[in-house]
Design an enzyme around this catalytic site. Structure first.
Site: not given
Ligand code: PEP
Length: 255
Positions: A13, A15, A98, A100, A170, A176, A216
């Site tokens: 992803n 972003k 997601h 975000e 998630e 992040g 992460s």
């Molecule tokens: C994500 O954007 O779905 C995500 C898991 O980000 P990160 O790996 O940076 O935590």
């Protein structure tokens, strides 16, 4: 539950990152690294990079997804993109729900469900994100939250359509932040999601479903997370922006 019947999928992803030349360079670097991957490889990129990504990945094992889509086919929704616009371009996947989007753009379980429906109707496969906030985990309501998000998002989705959905667990506190769920925590919630899907669609459908972990995940911790029996891949943010790191995660999923 038998992990061997499921396809591991690693999805990036991106972003709101990468200009078109930067996207082209990252894909060029990625292509030779991942060409023998024994798992699904998807890159979900900003709308402005879709054409570049589709062109650059032609004839490769890398599939392309968008990061969101609207639920209406067309109309007065300034700034939005419809699912049909994506399929017309040749896009195969879309991330829906997601954290975000939920956190910064007012997405609710109900609008996530509308977007899932629209994506499936237009022919897109969906990466559906669910996950609890830190305070929800601390209040010991992770299963309630994740169960509700899953059930509402799948409202009106047929058993046949379910095979076109990947769920990404998630935990919001891990996205992040550099704070990863432990392998046990990830597996526990992924397993719980599978039981929710089994109640809705039966054991066979649940067993066949790809359920990723995201939050992460990186080149260092991927192997342990991906070795868990209910973790069938990953949705990767930060580490998807570095070809070598993304490839290390893909290699871990290919084992
Ligand atoms: C994500 O954007 O779905 C995500 C898991 O980000 P990160 O790996 O940076 O935590």
């Amino acid at each position: 539950m038998n992990k061997a019947v499921r396809k591991a999928v690693i999805a990036g992803n991106w972003k709101m990152n990468k200009t078109r030349p930067e996207a082209q360079a990252l894909i060029n670097e990625l292509k030779p690294l991942v060409k023998d991957a024994d798992c699904g490889v998807i890159i979900c990129v900003p709308y402005t990079n879709l054409e570049t990504a589709l062109e650059a990945t032609k004839g490769t094992n890398i599939e392309v997804g968008a990061e969101n889509c609207h639920w209406a086919a067309s109309g007065a929704f300034t700034g939005e993109i419809s699912a049909g616009m994506l399929t017309e371009m040749g896009v195969k996947y879309v991330i829906i729900g997601h954290s975000e989007r939920r956190q910064y753009f007012g997405e609710t379980d109900a609008t996530v469900n509308l977007r899932v429906r629209a994506a499936l109707d237009a022919g897109l496969d969906v990466i559906l994100c669910v996950g609890e906030l830190l305070e929800q985990r601390e209040a010991d309501i992770t299963e309630e939250i994740v169960g509700m998000q899953t059930k509402v998002a799948l409202g009106g989705v047929s058993a046949e359509e379910l095979s076109r959905i990947i769920i990404a667990y998630e935990p919001v506190w891990a996205i992040g932040t550099g704070k990863t769920a432990t392998a046990e925590q990830a597996n526990e919630v992924n397993h719980y999601i599978r039981t929710v899907v089994a109640k809705l669609y039966g054991d066979a459908a649940a067993e066949a479903m790809t359920i990723q972990y995201g939050g992460s995940m990186n080149a260092k911790n991927a192997a342990e997370l991906l070795a868990q029996p209910d973790v069938d891949g990953g949705l990767i943010g930060g580490a998807a922006l570095k070809a070598a790191d993304f490839n290390t995660i893909i290699e871990a999923a290919s084992k």
